[in-house]
Design a protein around this motif. Sequence first.
Motif, short mmCIF file in Angstrom:
data_model
loop_
_atom_site.label_atom_id
_atom_site.label_comp_id
_atom_site.label_asym_id
_atom_site.label_seq_id
_atom_site.Cartn_x
_atom_site.Cartn_y
_atom_site.Cartn_z
N LEU A 75 0.83 -1.21 0.00
CA LEU A 75 0.00 0.00 0.00
C LEU A 75 0.87 1.26 0.00
CD1 LEU A 75 -2.78 -1.05 2.54
CD2 LEU A 75 -2.94 -1.02 0.03
N ASP A 76 1.94 1.23 0.81
CA ASP A 76 2.83 2.39 0.87
C ASP A 76 3.51 2.64 -0.48
OD1 ASP A 76 2.19 2.85 3.52
OD2 ASP A 76 3.97 1.83 4.30
N TRP A 77 4.00 1.58 -1.11
CA TRP A 77 4.64 1.75 -2.41
C TRP A 77 3.65 2.28 -3.45
CZ3 TRP A 77 9.19 2.73 -3.99
CH2 TRP A 77 10.33 2.12 -3.49
N VAL A 78 2.47 1.70 -3.53
CA VAL A 78 1.49 2.13 -4.53
C VAL A 78 1.10 3.59 -4.31
CG1 VAL A 78 -0.87 1.77 -5.39
CG2 VAL A 78 0.66 -0.18 -5.07
N SER A 79 1.11 4.03 -3.06
CA SER A 79 0.75 5.42 -2.77
C SER A 79 1.75 6.40 -3.38
CB SER A 79 0.64 5.66 -1.26
OG SER A 79 1.93 5.74 -0.66
N ARG A 80 2.93 5.92 -3.73
CA ARG A 80 3.97 6.78 -4.30
C ARG A 80 3.88 6.88 -5.83
NH1 ARG A 80 5.15 10.10 -1.18
NH2 ARG A 80 7.15 10.43 -2.15
N THR A 81 2.98 6.10 -6.43
CA THR A 81 2.82 6.15 -7.88
C THR A 81 1.84 7.26 -8.26
OG1 THR A 81 0.99 4.55 -7.95
CG2 THR A 81 3.23 3.66 -8.08
N SER A 82 1.84 7.63 -9.53
CA SER A 82 0.91 8.66 -9.98
C SER A 82 -0.39 8.01 -10.45
CB SER A 82 1.54 9.46 -11.12
OG SER A 82 1.81 8.61 -12.22
N GLY A 83 -1.41 8.82 -10.61
CA GLY A 83 -2.65 8.34 -11.18
C GLY A 83 -3.72 7.89 -10.20
N LYS A 84 -3.43 7.82 -8.92
CA LYS A 84 -4.42 7.45 -7.91
C LYS A 84 -5.21 6.19 -8.29
CE LYS A 84 -4.90 12.15 -6.30
NZ LYS A 84 -5.78 13.25 -5.94
N PRO A 85 -4.54 5.04 -8.38
CA PRO A 85 -5.21 3.83 -8.85
C PRO A 85 -6.36 3.34 -7.98
CG PRO A 85 -3.04 3.30 -7.97
CD PRO A 85 -3.14 4.80 -8.02
N TRP A 86 -6.34 3.70 -6.69
CA TRP A 86 -7.39 3.24 -5.78
C TRP A 86 -8.65 4.12 -5.82
CZ3 TRP A 86 -7.18 -1.40 -3.81
CH2 TRP A 86 -5.96 -1.97 -3.47
N MET A 87 -8.55 5.32 -6.35
CA MET A 87 -9.65 6.29 -6.28
C MET A 87 -10.94 5.71 -6.85
SD MET A 87 -10.56 9.36 -5.37
CE MET A 87 -9.11 10.39 -5.25
#
Length: 180
Positions: free
Chosen positions: A91-103
Motif C-alpha cells: 500500500l505504501d509503495w502504490v501510494s507513491r505512484t501517480s494516477g491514484k489507482p485506488w480512487m
Amino acid sequence: MSEPILLGLSGSLRKDATNRKLLREAARLFDAGTFIEADLNLPLYDGDVEVGEGIPEAVHVLADLIAQAHAVIISTPEYNKGPSGVLKNALDWVSRTSGKPWMDKPVAVMSAAAGRAGGERAQMILRSFMVPFQPRILQGPELHLADSSNEFDSEGRLSNERYENTLNALMKKLRAEAGF
C-alpha cells in the motif's frame, strides 16, 4: 459491457496461505471474466531508493493492475493484532505512484487467521489504511475466517456453509458495486 476484471491481493506471501485460498474462493463466487492474483513480494519501501533509483517496476505493475481492475479483493492475515507488513508495504509503495489507482475503486476486504476472531482487528486496521486512497470499500457483510487452516477442503473450497454464504453475499455486493 466487457467481462469483469477482478484483482486479488493477499497479505500473505505463502504459496498455500489460507488468505490466498480465500481470495480464490471469492474469485470463484464473484465469477470474474479475469481473475489476477497480484504479487506483493516487493522490496521494503525506502525513500532513498525511491529518490535514487525510482519506483520499482513491480510497484508500477501493481498500480497498473489496480487501476485496470473493475474491482479488488484484499484478504489479510492477522499478525500481532494487525495486517501483515507485506500488505502495508505494498500500500505504501502504490501510494507513491501517480494516477491514484485506488480512487473510487470498489474494494472488498476479508481476513483469514488462525485465531478465533478470524482477523477482525487486522481487517479493521486495514480499512483505516485505505482511507487516504479513497476507494469504495464495502461495509459488509464482513468475513472473518477463524481457525482458517481447518476451513478449506482438499480442493481449496470453503467447507463451512455459513462462511461460503457470507462470502457469496459479499461477492454479489462487490459485483453490483462494480456495475456487473
